[in-house]
Every structure is written in C-alpha cells, then in structure tokens.
Scaffold this motif. Structure first.
Motif, mmCIF file in Angstrom:
data_model
loop_
_atom_site.group_PDB
_atom_site.id
_atom_site.type_symbol
_atom_site.label_atom_id
_atom_site.label_comp_id
_atom_site.label_asym_id
_atom_site.label_seq_id
_atom_site.Cartn_x
_atom_site.Cartn_y
_atom_site.Cartn_z
ATOM 1 N N ILE A 112 0.850 -1.188 0.000
ATOM 2 C CA ILE A 112 0.000 0.000 0.000
ATOM 3 C C ILE A 112 0.882 1.233 0.000
ATOM 4 O O ILE A 112 1.667 1.445 0.931
ATOM 5 N N SER A 113 0.787 2.029 -1.051
ATOM 6 C CA SER A 113 1.540 3.280 -1.099
ATOM 7 C C SER A 113 0.732 4.363 -0.402
ATOM 8 O O SER A 113 -0.463 4.518 -0.639
ATOM 9 N N LEU A 114 1.408 5.129 0.472
ATOM 10 C CA LEU A 114 0.744 6.168 1.252
ATOM 11 C C LEU A 114 1.055 7.562 0.744
ATOM 12 O O LEU A 114 0.243 8.468 0.871
ATOM 13 N N SER A 115 2.237 7.750 0.205
ATOM 14 C CA SER A 115 2.640 9.070 -0.275
ATOM 15 C C SER A 115 3.650 8.865 -1.384
ATOM 16 O O SER A 115 4.548 8.016 -1.278
ATOM 17 N N ASP A 116 3.504 9.641 -2.450
ATOM 18 C CA ASP A 116 4.429 9.514 -3.565
ATOM 19 C C ASP A 116 5.699 10.326 -3.356
ATOM 20 O O ASP A 116 6.499 10.474 -4.279
ATOM 21 N N LEU A 117 5.878 10.850 -2.145
ATOM 22 C CA LEU A 117 7.128 11.450 -1.707
ATOM 23 C C LEU A 117 7.482 10.870 -0.347
ATOM 24 O O LEU A 117 6.586 10.493 0.423
ATOM 25 N N PRO A 118 8.757 10.784 -0.012
ATOM 26 C CA PRO A 118 9.127 10.249 1.303
ATOM 27 C C PRO A 118 8.503 11.081 2.421
ATOM 28 O O PRO A 118 8.381 12.305 2.326
ATOM 29 N N VAL A 119 8.090 10.395 3.482
ATOM 30 C CA VAL A 119 7.492 11.069 4.632
ATOM 31 C C VAL A 119 8.408 10.914 5.833
ATOM 32 O O VAL A 119 9.385 10.161 5.816
ATOM 33 N N THR A 120 8.058 11.655 6.891
ATOM 34 C CA THR A 120 8.891 11.624 8.101
ATOM 35 C C THR A 120 8.701 10.329 8.873
ATOM 36 O O THR A 120 9.665 9.694 9.292
ATOM 37 N N SER A 121 7.466 9.920 9.076
ATOM 38 C CA SER A 121 7.207 8.685 9.818
ATOM 39 C C SER A 121 5.786 8.223 9.555
ATOM 40 O O SER A 121 4.938 8.984 9.071
ATOM 41 N N ILE A 122 5.559 6.954 9.874
ATOM 42 C CA ILE A 122 4.225 6.358 9.810
ATOM 43 C C ILE A 122 3.893 5.881 11.216
ATOM 44 O O ILE A 122 4.673 5.132 11.822
ATOM 45 N N SER A 123 2.773 6.305 11.737
ATOM 46 C CA SER A 123 2.419 6.003 13.118
ATOM 47 C C SER A 123 2.111 4.525 13.304
ATOM 48 O O SER A 123 1.582 3.860 12.410
ATOM 49 N N ILE A 227 -1.888 6.779 9.723
ATOM 50 C CA ILE A 227 -1.600 8.130 10.185
ATOM 51 C C ILE A 227 -0.143 8.435 9.864
ATOM 52 O O ILE A 227 0.763 7.726 10.309
ATOM 53 N N VAL A 228 0.056 9.504 9.101
ATOM 54 C CA VAL A 228 1.375 9.782 8.523
ATOM 55 C C VAL A 228 1.846 11.168 8.940
ATOM 56 O O VAL A 228 1.076 12.131 8.880
ATOM 57 N N GLU A 229 3.085 11.255 9.395
ATOM 58 C CA GLU A 229 3.757 12.546 9.511
ATOM 59 C C GLU A 229 4.396 12.818 8.165
ATOM 60 O O GLU A 229 5.279 12.085 7.721
ATOM 61 N N GLY A 230 3.952 13.895 7.506
ATOM 62 C CA GLY A 230 4.234 14.102 6.103
ATOM 63 C C GLY A 230 5.673 14.407 5.758
ATOM 64 O O GLY A 230 6.612 14.171 6.530
ATOM 65 N N ILE A 231 5.833 14.987 4.577
ATOM 66 C CA ILE A 231 7.171 15.203 4.023
ATOM 67 C C ILE A 231 7.942 16.211 4.873
ATOM 68 O O ILE A 231 7.363 17.043 5.572
ATOM 69 N N ALA A 232 9.254 16.106 4.829
ATOM 70 C CA ALA A 232 10.110 17.091 5.491
ATOM 71 C C ALA A 232 10.046 18.416 4.717
ATOM 72 O O ALA A 232 10.033 18.426 3.482
ATOM 73 N N LEU A 233 10.010 19.527 5.458
ATOM 74 C CA LEU A 233 9.846 20.841 4.838
ATOM 75 C C LEU A 233 10.956 21.788 5.301
ATOM 76 O O LEU A 233 11.573 21.592 6.358
#
Length: 923
Positions: A112-123, A227-233
């Motif tokens: 299962i793909s959650l984001s098409d960019l790397p994210v910070t973490s997955i809860s 629950i996803v902590e999104g991309i680094a900004l």
C-alpha cells in the motif's frame, strides 16, 4: 500608472499550472505580471470581505481532504502528505501465499503506497473497521506466525489467536532503494503477478500489510487508515544563513524536518516541492520575493501556545492534480490567514490584525475624490452562527461536525433569524483549533464597517493587509482599526483604498467561556451479543440394529433448530467423573433439532454434554452449560464377538484357496495352450504374416544342446498378432534342463492381450528308485481387455511359482496377484501360498489380501498355526503370540478395554460371567 486592485481567487487560477500526474508541475507564472500591483489573495467584495465570507461553502461541492477508502489498481493521480494526516493509500500490488492447516493461499500480502514522496514517519496507531489498533514493534520478530513477513514486520496484538499473530505491517516511510527481499522470495516467480526486480518503491512511502485468513478475526480483506507525519519541509526560521537559527538550508533537503505549521507548508508550496532535483509541485518563487519578516511573523503566530497546543496546525493529502492555489486556500483557512502580492512580493498575515501602520482622521481624507460606505452588508452576508466540519482524529478521521457556534445577541439583532455560515476545514484535524477558528470567524464577520476612500500621497507606503487607525467625527469612529483590502494608485498620486473593519479582540480565546463541549461517540462496528443455544437437552438413548434389537448405549442431544443464521450445531461429551473429553462433533442439519451420539460411549456410564450454535456469519455464539446424563446398561452380546458372518467367511476362504491352487494351475495351462495354439495354427484368419526362425544345435554322444527362436507376425482385418518363442534345452543320459520363454501380444475388435510365460525346468531320473526328481519355476504375466455385448472388462494376472517333486513327495510356493475392473466394479487380490504333500494329501499355509470398490478390504491368513514372535532375545522368543485350533495364546495382554463373555482362570477356580453379570469361585 501602476494600478493596485483586489483580485478574486478564481482570477488567479489562470496563472496556475494544472497538475497532471507528471513529474513537474507547479505555479507556472503564478501572478507572473507584477504590473497588476497590489493584491489580496482571496475572494473580496467591493470593499473587502471578511474571512468568513470567503471561507463559507457557497453551494459548490466541497470535497473532503481525507481519502478513507483505499484506491485499487489502475492509474491513480500522485499525492503526498503534508503535516499530520491520515490516508487509506493506494493498492498497487496484492497476492496470496502459503498453506496453513491444509488451507491454501492462507496469507494475504498487500503493498500500500501512502505518499508519492518520502514522509517523516508512519504512526504505529492505525484505524481499522472503526477501531484504533496499535502495531507493537516491541514484540519483535514473530517468526512462528504465518503472516510475519521478514525483519521489520511487526504485529498488531489485537489480531491474536492461540498464541499466534494474524496481522503484521512493515513500514517504508522513506521508500526503498532495492526490492523487498520477502516480496521477491514469495512472489518473484509468481506466474501471474510476479514481484519483479524493478519494483523498488524509490521515494514512495509505503507499507506491506500481511494477514492470515481467520474467520473469527477478519470479515473482509483488512483495510486501514494510516496516520502519517508528512514530508520534510524547509523552515527558514531554522536556517542561520538567512537570519534564522539552525542547520536547515534551501536546496539541501536532507536538512529539512517535519512541520505541520500552515505558514511553513504554504511557503514551501510557493517555492516548490522537490524530489531530488525534480520539482514535483507548487510554484517557483524565489526567496527574495517572500520577505522573511512577514513569513517569520506568520510562522511564529501559528506556533503560539494556546491551551497547551500550538495555535494553528495543519495536515493534508495533496493530490498533484489539485491547483496549488486551491491547496493554499485550504491552508489559509487553517490559520485565519490572508496573503497579498505587491509588485511580485508575497506577504502573509496570520490571525489577529497587526498594529496600525497609519493613523488618520477625517482631515486626511481627500474630499475631492469620491467616497462610499457600506456599514451594513446584506442579510446574505450577515451571519450569526458558524457550523464547521473537519477530519476528526478520534473518529477514525471521518469528517465530523464541530459544535455549532452561535451568538444569541447577534441572532436577536438579526430579528431572531438564524443565519448560519457553513465552513469545511479539510486541513485541520484538531477539534479545539476548529472551535477557535469558528469563534474568530464569527466575531470578525460582525465588523460591518466597510469604506472606500481616498488618502493623500503619503499613504503610498501602505500595502494590502496593513492596518490603519481612523478617528472620524463624521462616522463616529474613535481610533477604529481597518484592514486595507485593496488599493489603487490614482493619476494624481492620491491613494484610493478599500477598508475593512477589524478588531484584535475578535481573535481572543478564553477557554472557560469560549470552549464548547464536544464528544466522540462509539464508531467501532456494533456486533450482536453472543447467542446461547436454545432448549439444549441431553437424555439416554439406544441404537438398534436392522432386526430391531438394542445393541449400543447412546445419548440423544436436542435443541431448538428454528433459528435465523444457523448453519449447524457443535457439541462435546465428557466423562462426568474426570471431565475428560470422549467425543466432539457437529451436525450441519440443525433444523432436525436432535442427534443421537453413540461413538466412544460406554454402558451405564455418567457423562456430561454441552453444545452451541454454528452461524453462517461471523457472529459469536455461546456454549451451553454441561448437562449430566447416564447411558443405558447395554453390554456386548454374542453377535458382537465377530464383526462378520463366520459361515460366509469359511466359504470365502475355500474359494480363495481354490483360486490360489486350481485357479492358478488352470491359468498357467491355458497360457501354455494358447502359446502352442498360436505357434501351430496356419494363421488362416490373417491376410498377411511373417515368420523368422533361428536355431542352433550341438550333439556329442548322448549329450544334446539346442537353442531355437521363433518370431511370428500376422495382421488381418481389425486384428494383429506378434509372438516370440525362445527355448534353451540340454540333456544327457537321464538328466535334462530346459528354459522356455513365450511372449505374445495381440489385438482384435474391442480386445487386447499381452502375455509373458517363462518356464525354467530341470529333471533327473534316479536309476536306483526309478523316480524322477523334478524342479521348476514358472513366471506368468498376463494382461487382457475384452468387450462382450458392449461391456469392456480389464483383467491382469501376475504369477510366480516354484514346484518340486520326487515320487509322491511334492512341495510348491506360489505368489499370485490378480486385478479386475469393469465400468460397474473392480477388485484386486494378492495371494501367497506354501504347500507340501504326500500323494494326494497336502498341508497349506496362505495369506490373502482382498479389496473391492464396494469399500471392503480384507487380509486372511489360512494356516493351522499363526505365530508372532520377537527374536531379539531368548526371553522374548519364548513368549510368542500363537493362534491355533481357534484359540489365541499369549503371555501378557495390555488392553484398555476388553469385551468378553466369560473370563476364567487356568484352573477354572474363578470365573467371571460378563454377560450374566456374576463372579463364580470354586475349589
């Protein structure tokens, strides 16, 4: 002349590129022309609109930002997560594997793909079927569970049964650089859906969700909200090279960090979201056009602590097909923010209005220019309540209505008519933040004063979003604060401005009086209470034979079989004295309401029985209590000693011995006659024939030796024959030895025959007694298929025999196998016989194995003595098991249950009559 005007948000859409699931998209030429002057990004009226007027749903469809249902297969637009948000993701691959307890394809694997960019973490917290589950890495590798999927695959303890875990997840928040080893191992060679080496998931945040089929745990394919902590900004406040403090650097994404600050997210969208060197989304606005004094203030305002949490946070799943401005507007809603553009410079303001940058009175207003005032907007824009919906983290991220916020004084002043504005906060999954936004929107909307005036040239330095303080005797203003919503540079350098009344107090928050109560109701699936079995009863019963005679003790179990969703009934029986289970079973005809159980039950024994319903669905049912019942006192009778008819058994043994003796001899004679017949006939029935004969002879005195080989081939209408006959023979005086081999294959209409007969025989004449000593071995293999009156039958025999005789003394050993099959039935018999005799009297020992398609199989031993002995030691050798004369003798018998009529001692002093039920002692 440079004009400064207020543009509607839809006007700006023309300057945005459309996101078409391509590698590069963004704000192509967003507000590219700076000649249009000063703008406020957002919808405005002539005199400027309140934030509530801009945010409210004006009849257009509002699409919630959260994706609660997983997208399966096909081409799906790319998306990525900013802030903290939940998503069901996209399912690009699924497959099954493995066998558990004879259940094939017991494991289900979902990538299962959650984001098409790397994210910070997955809860580790996951929502599934309305309930929050927690993945527990502390449990480590559960290698004994079938659905464990390699290192990093950790279980959800909620799905546990009998010490095994049935649901695992493996996280890849940063994507992968190589194919997952377990996926390659399980599915690399899959003929339909292989996991190939180019399936890497580079830069894609994804999870591998694995589960094992278990009806009591899963009603359907496991689906979750992750629950996803999104991309680094990039946060410029943490960049010491631009005036901040920290190691972050634009252009070095490895230094970026997670942020859910709405202003930070907007800043990154304006500058562009990149993966490596490729821009993925947003604009391409350089840093010099985003003055950090404005953006720092906005970011800091978002981070102000209110009631123990940061004032404004945001989370959102951005689909790249969305216009960047559409996303920015959602984020502006999340923090009571406005944006303005002035000559290509983009500024932002968050929350309460800033301190006035300009103070003026009526004397400063240019009276030679036109003026207009709109102190009271129309009823359609006069709101006295705000309803809001938002994705609620505590309600499985479903869109939930916040408490309705109204003001009784406002309603009263509006002639008692409630006028509620509806706002949807798709990017605010925080209930208290939503309430603060509602409150400030409602209060700010009641600032009705809107003015359009002209100020002297000194006001040139003002910009949209600046505030000005106006003291007006004419209008009754005393240092009233206005926000500049639009400006126009006139030809005479005077400044035409549109003013919107604002008040910092509208953005204040007092928890004790402003916070409205809210609750989260139960959202997990409602399951019915477990159902008990109705009218459960157990009573003694009897099993009768075909003659109506009571033969076995039993227990009758009964229940109410007229129930909905009822597939069957299962039951258990145990000994009342020890609670040891003696029987477990079920019936799939529950509507009968009863079942008689006799298996493993003893007479006159006290048992306990319990039962429960088996539903078609996954709902739970309860076992009944244990009911006590005593079986009838029915013992074994004479008909129970032998399971077969003894008379019939005697007839069967006679026939079997005849099959082994006379039948075998006749079969060998028939085979020999057939060989001689084919060799001697003239093949008149065949149209074509060929024959080859070879021979060798040697003679010396009375010694003779010869070898012959005959090969015959013949064909005719619907028939063919091939035969090979070979002999070796020697003789001298009264001794002879001969070997003969005959092989024949033939076909005819609906028939086929194959036969191999080999005879090795030696004979010597005893000149003293005149007796002939004879020894031979015979091997016959025969296979035949015939068709008679349309019925096809197949018959095969294999015989190995050894015979010896001297005068009246003879001995033989025979091994025979026969198999027969027809469309109606089939049978097979294997026989082994040893025979010895004098004259016409023989002693025989034989073993026969029989099986037929009616379900009967039998092993028969025909001998005057049947002995089983252990030769491992002299002691055990002297303790055989012997059956002779209809009696069995053994030294020691260990038995759990003995069914007997009479038991007595060797000296007959003690006798136990089991059928009569008494003991007899005598001298």
């Amino acid at each position: 002349m440079i004009s400064r005007i207020l543009l509607a948000a839809w006007f700006i859409l023309a300057g945005l590129s459309h996101a078409h699931a391509a590698p590069v998209f963004g704000l192509v030429g967003m507000l590219a022309s700076t000649a249009i002057g000063k703008l406020v990004i957002g919808v405005a009226l002539q005199y400027g609109a309140s934030l509530l007027q801009k945010m409210r749903n004006k009849g257009k469809e509002q699409v919630p930002g959260i994706k609660t249902t997983i997208e399966i297969g096909g081409i799906s637009p790319q998306s990525f997560i900013v802030g903290t948000f939940a998503t069901a993701g996209h399912l690009p691959y699924a497959n099954s594997w493995g066998t558990v307890n004879k259940t094939p394809n017991a494991g289900l694997c979902q990538v299962i793909s959650l984001s098409d960019l790397p994210v910070t973490s997955i809860s580790n917290d996951v929502w599934m079927n309305g309930a929050k589950l927690t993945r527990n890495p502390a449990l480590g590798d559960q290698t004994l569970s079938h659905s464990w999927f390699g290192t990093g695959s950790y279980p959800f303890p909620t799905y546990t049964k009998n010490g095994f875990y049935f649901l695992f997840a493996k996280y890849f928040p940063q994507g992968s650089t190589t194919p997952d080893a377990k996926l390659s191992e399980k599915f690399g060679a899959d003929p339909v859906r292989p996991w190939t080496n180019d399936m890497v998931g580079r830069g894609v945040a994804y999870v591998i969700l694995t589960s094992e089929v278990e009806r009591d745990l899963f009603k359907d394919r496991p689906q979750a909200l992750w629950i996803v902590e999104g991309i680094a900004l990039y946060d410029p406040r943490k960049d010491s090279s631009v005036g901040g403090s920290g190691a972050q650097r634009w252009g070095s994404p490895e230094t970026f960090a997670f942020s859910d600050n709405p202003a930070v997210i907007i800043y990154n969208i304006l500058r562009g979201i990149y993966f490596g060197a490729t821009k993925v989304y947003g604009g391409d606005i350089p840093a010099l056009r985003l003055p950090l004094s404005s953006w720092f203030a906005a970011m800091n305002e978002c981070d102000v602590i209110v009631e123990g949490e940061r004032q404004f946070r945001s989370g959102y799943e951005i689909r790249v097909e969305q216009e960047p401005l559409e996303v920015i507007e959602e984020l502006l809603k999340a923090c009571n923010a406005r944006m303005a553009e002035n000559g290509g410079i983009y500024k932002i303001h968050v929350g309460a209005p800033a301190l006035p940058a300009y103070f003026f009175t009526d004397e400063n207003v240019v009276i030679s220019e036109s003026q207009s005032s709109d102190p009271f907007p129309g009823l359609e824009n006069t709101f006295n309540g705000v309803s809001a919906s938002y994705p609620d983290q505590d309600a499985a991220w479903a869109m939930k209505d916040a408490p309705l916020r109204t003001n009784a004084l406002y309603v009263a002043s509006d002639d008692g008519r409630a006028n509620i504005a509806s706002v949807q906060f798709n990017a605010v999954p925080y209930p208290l933040q939503v309430q603060r936004l509602q409150k400030s929107l409602l209060e700010a909307n009641r600032r009705f004063a809107r003015q359009r005036i002209t100020l002297p040239p000194e006001a040139w330095l003002l910009e949209p979003l600046d505030t000005a303080s106006w003291s007006s005797t004419r209008n009754g203003y005393s240092s009233k604060i206005f926000e500049i919503s639009a400006m126009d540079d006139l030809e005479n350098v005077n400044q035409a401005v549109s003013l919107l009344e604002v008040d910092p107090s509208d953005y204040s928050w007092t928890p004790g009086t402003d916070k409205l109560p809210f609750t989260v109701g139960p959202i997990s699936p409602i399951t019915p209470a477990p159902q008990p079995i109705i009218d459960w009863y157990a009573e003694p019963a009897v099993v009768y034979d075909t003659n109506g005679k009571a033969r076995r003790p039993a227990i009758k179990l009964s229940w109410d079989g007229v129930q909905a969703d009822l597939q069957g009934v299962e039951y258990e029986i145990r000994l009342a004295s020890t609670s040891a289970h003696v029987y477990r079973g079920r019936t799939d005809q529950p509507q009968t309401g009863s079942s008689i159980i006799s298996q493993s039950l003893l007479p006159a024994e006290t048992y306990q029985a319990r039962g429960r319903y088996i539903p078609f669905t996954n709902r739970q049912t309860l076992w009944s209590g244990w009911l006590t019942v005593t079986t009838p006192d029915l013992r074994f009778g004479p008909e129970d000693i032998y399971p077969i008819s003894v008379e019939q058994l005697g007839d069967d043994i006679k026939k079997t011995i005849a099959w082994m003796g006379d039948g075998t001899r006749q079969l060998i004679l028939d085979a020999q006659r057939k060989a001689l017949h084919n060799a001697d006939q003239d093949f008149a029935n065949y149209r074509d024939k060929s024959q080859v004969r070879q021979e060798l002879t040697s003679t010396f005195g009375t010694a003779n030796a010869e070898w012959t080989l005959d090969i015959l081939l013949a064909t005719g209408p619907d028939s063919a024959l091939a035969q090979r006959v070979e002999t070796l023979g020697v003789s001298v005086n009264g001794a002879r030895a001969q070997w003969t081999l005959d092989i024949e294959v033939a076909t005819g209409p609906g028939s086929a025959l194959g036969q191999r007969l080999e005879v090795l025989e030696v004979a010597v004449l005893d000149p003293t007694t005149g007796n002939v000593a004879l020894a031979n071995t015979i091997s016959l293999q025969q296979a035949q298929i015939t068709t008679i009156d349309g019925l096809v039958t197949a018959n095969a025999n294999a015989i190995v025999q050894a015979n010896t005789s001297i005068g009246e003394i003879s001995a033989s050993g025979t091994f025979r196998v026969q198999a027969y099959a027809s469309p109606g039935a089939g049978w097979s018999r294997v026989g082994l016989e040893a025979s010895a005799g004098v004259g016409g009297t023989f002693t025989t020992a034989a073993v026969f194995l029989d099986a037929n398609t009616s379900g009967l199989s039998r092993m028969t031993v025909a001998a005057s003595q049947f002995i089983i002995a252990d030769p491992s030691s002299p002691t055990t050798l002297r303790q055989p098991f012997v059956f002779t004369g209809g009696e069995a003798s053994l030294n020691v018998l260990n038995a759990g249950l003995i069914n007997a009529g009479v038991i007595q001692g060797f000296n007959a002093k003690m006798k136990m009559d089991c059928n009569g039920g008494y003991l007899l002692f005598q001298d």
